[in-house]
Design a protein around this motif. Structure first.
Motif, short mmCIF file in Angstrom:
data_model
loop_
_atom_site.label_atom_id
_atom_site.label_comp_id
_atom_site.label_asym_id
_atom_site.label_seq_id
_atom_site.Cartn_x
_atom_site.Cartn_y
_atom_site.Cartn_z
N LEU A 1 39.61 51.55 63.64
CA LEU A 1 39.57 51.28 62.21
C LEU A 1 38.18 50.77 61.87
CD1 LEU A 1 41.03 51.06 59.49
CD2 LEU A 1 41.70 48.73 60.13
N ILE A 2 37.40 51.60 61.18
CA ILE A 2 36.05 51.19 60.79
C ILE A 2 36.10 50.11 59.72
CG2 ILE A 2 33.88 51.95 59.75
CD1 ILE A 2 34.45 54.75 60.88
N GLY A 3 36.99 50.29 58.76
CA GLY A 3 37.09 49.31 57.68
C GLY A 3 38.07 49.73 56.62
N MET A 4 38.13 48.94 55.57
CA MET A 4 39.14 49.14 54.53
C MET A 4 38.52 49.05 53.15
SD MET A 4 42.80 47.21 54.46
CE MET A 4 44.27 48.03 53.81
N PHE A 5 38.75 50.07 52.32
CA PHE A 5 38.29 50.08 50.94
C PHE A 5 39.26 49.30 50.05
CE2 PHE A 5 36.22 53.99 52.49
CZ PHE A 5 34.94 53.85 51.95
N ALA A 6 38.75 48.83 48.92
CA ALA A 6 39.59 48.20 47.89
C ALA A 6 38.84 48.26 46.57
CB ALA A 6 39.91 46.75 48.25
N GLU A 7 39.57 48.48 45.49
CA GLU A 7 39.00 48.40 44.15
C GLU A 7 39.31 47.02 43.57
OE1 GLU A 7 39.50 53.07 42.73
OE2 GLU A 7 41.04 51.59 42.25
N ILE A 8 38.33 46.44 42.88
CA ILE A 8 38.56 45.13 42.29
C ILE A 8 37.93 45.09 40.91
CG2 ILE A 8 36.50 44.16 43.39
CD1 ILE A 8 39.75 42.24 42.68
N TYR A 9 38.64 44.55 39.94
CA TYR A 9 38.07 44.40 38.61
C TYR A 9 36.89 43.44 38.63
CZ TYR A 9 41.55 47.02 36.00
OH TYR A 9 42.31 48.03 35.49
N ASN A 10 35.86 43.80 37.87
CA ASN A 10 34.71 42.92 37.69
C ASN A 10 34.98 42.08 36.45
OD1 ASN A 10 32.25 41.73 36.99
ND2 ASN A 10 31.07 43.44 37.82
N PRO A 11 35.26 40.77 36.62
CA PRO A 11 35.65 39.95 35.47
C PRO A 11 34.54 39.78 34.44
CG PRO A 11 35.24 38.58 37.39
CD PRO A 11 35.22 40.01 37.86
N TYR A 12 33.31 40.09 34.83
CA TYR A 12 32.20 39.99 33.89
C TYR A 12 32.15 41.23 32.97
CZ TYR A 12 30.93 36.32 37.13
OH TYR A 12 30.95 35.21 37.92
N LEU A 13 32.89 42.26 33.35
CA LEU A 13 32.95 43.47 32.55
C LEU A 13 34.29 43.64 31.86
CD1 LEU A 13 31.28 45.98 35.06
CD2 LEU A 13 30.19 44.78 33.15
N VAL A 14 35.34 43.04 32.43
CA VAL A 14 36.70 43.18 31.91
C VAL A 14 37.19 41.81 31.45
CG1 VAL A 14 39.08 43.80 32.43
CG2 VAL A 14 37.19 45.12 33.41
N LYS A 15 37.39 41.63 30.16
CA LYS A 15 37.75 40.32 29.64
C LYS A 15 39.09 40.31 28.91
CE LYS A 15 32.84 39.19 28.92
NZ LYS A 15 32.70 38.33 30.07
N ASP A 16 39.65 41.47 28.61
CA ASP A 16 40.81 41.54 27.72
C ASP A 16 42.15 41.65 28.44
OD1 ASP A 16 39.07 41.44 25.56
OD2 ASP A 16 38.86 43.62 25.50
N TYR A 17 42.14 41.94 29.74
CA TYR A 17 43.40 42.10 30.45
C TYR A 17 44.01 40.75 30.79
CZ TYR A 17 41.88 46.96 31.09
OH TYR A 17 41.47 48.24 30.88
N GLU A 18 45.33 40.63 30.60
CA GLU A 18 46.01 39.36 30.86
C GLU A 18 46.64 39.31 32.24
OE1 GLU A 18 48.76 38.58 27.76
OE2 GLU A 18 47.23 38.49 26.19
N PHE A 19 46.87 40.47 32.86
CA PHE A 19 47.46 40.55 34.19
C PHE A 19 48.76 39.74 34.29
CE2 PHE A 19 43.00 41.57 34.69
CZ PHE A 19 43.06 42.75 35.41
N GLY A 20 49.61 39.95 33.28
CA GLY A 20 50.92 39.32 33.29
C GLY A 20 50.90 37.82 33.08
N GLY A 21 49.75 37.27 32.69
CA GLY A 21 49.66 35.83 32.50
C GLY A 21 49.65 35.04 33.79
N LEU A 22 49.53 35.74 34.92
CA LEU A 22 49.52 35.07 36.23
C LEU A 22 48.08 34.73 36.61
CD1 LEU A 22 52.00 37.48 38.01
CD2 LEU A 22 52.43 35.05 37.61
N MET A 23 47.79 33.44 36.75
CA MET A 23 46.43 33.03 37.10
C MET A 23 46.03 33.55 38.48
SD MET A 23 45.03 31.69 34.58
CE MET A 23 43.54 31.22 35.46
N VAL A 24 47.01 33.69 39.37
CA VAL A 24 46.71 34.18 40.71
C VAL A 24 46.24 35.63 40.67
CG1 VAL A 24 49.04 35.00 41.25
CG2 VAL A 24 47.57 34.17 43.10
N MET A 25 46.55 36.37 39.60
CA MET A 25 46.11 37.76 39.45
C MET A 25 44.86 37.87 38.58
SD MET A 25 48.02 39.61 41.35
CE MET A 25 47.55 41.23 40.76
N ASN A 26 44.35 36.73 38.12
CA ASN A 26 43.11 36.72 37.34
C ASN A 26 41.99 37.35 38.17
OD1 ASN A 26 40.40 35.31 36.70
ND2 ASN A 26 41.65 34.90 34.89
#
Length: 223
Positions: A108-133
């Motif tokens: 296993l060389i490694g693992m990809f993942a996509e992650i929101y850039n919070p400096y570019l995305v400000k309007d999503y609430e992600f269910g109101g869960l701070m852990v998903m901020n």
């Protein structure tokens, strides 16, 4: 807490899974209910839920590409705070992934993942869960060792409307010591394979891939 694999939309837990996804993610990140039927039966796509007292409280989906020797974390959802769901999912996912790689007799060389850039995305609430901020999630990935690829990233919408989704970084966790860049060919090949499921892709996505194919390497930068 139980770690249970979901392989059918007929599984009673799948409805809870899909509802939790819709609560947390924006619409363009959620595949329609009925469109999950085929992917869930794919042995290479591994969807697991954390179940506590009959309730789905967390989800993780990931896959391993044996030919490329890389994996992809499709998404992870922690649906309740203060219950240790995140560490539980991360530990169980790694155990399962390592077992799959070992069974394949590969590295296993490694693992990809996509992650929101919070400096570019400000309007999503992600269910109101701070852990998903996105600030929290980004810091978690950084602590796990993920770094972002040095490219302007865009991906096709999972609503299958051919629209481009911005505001994310493509990241990578390497399992090779001292690896600070990826072959651009590996990145483009991975993206073309991963997004085969979405036939309608925006021109911005094709342009990104074309630029990758003109490069030799892609640097891994701090998140």
């Amino acid at each position: 807490m139980d770690y249970t694999r979901i392989t059918s939309i007929e599984d009673p837990l799948f409805k809870q899974l899909h509802n939790l996804m819709k609560e947390v993610f924006p619409p363009e990140e959620v595949l329609a209910y009925e469109d999950w039927a085929e992917p869930l039966q794919d042995p290479g796509i591994r969807v697991f839920v954390a179940v506590e007292d009959g309730e789905v409280v967390g989800i993780t989906e990931y896959r391993y590409y044996e030919d490329m020797q890389v994996a992809m974390t499709d998404f992870t959802i922690v649906g309740r705070e203060g219950r240790g769901i995140g560490p539980f999912l991360a530990k169980k996912r790694q155990e399962d992934l390592f077992a799959v790689v070992q069974a394949a007799g590969r590295e296993l060389i490694g693992m990809f993942a996509e992650i929101y850039n919070p400096y570019l995305v400000k309007d999503y609430e992600f269910g109101g869960l701070m852990v998903m901020n996105p600030f929290v999630r980004r810091e978690v990935l950084s602590h796990l060792g993920y770094r972002k690829l040095d490219l302007d990233y865009v991906h096709p919408s999972w609503q299958q409307d051919g629209e481009a989704v911005h505001g994310l970084d493509l990241c990578f966790l390497t399992y090779r010591e001292g690896m600070n860049e990826l072959p651009a060919e590996l990145v483009s090949r991975f993206l073309k394979t991963y997004y085969t499921a979405l036939p309608d892709k925006p021109q911005e996505w094709y342009s990104m891939v074309e630029k990758l194919e003109q490069r030799d390497t892609v640097q891994l930068l701090p998140i």
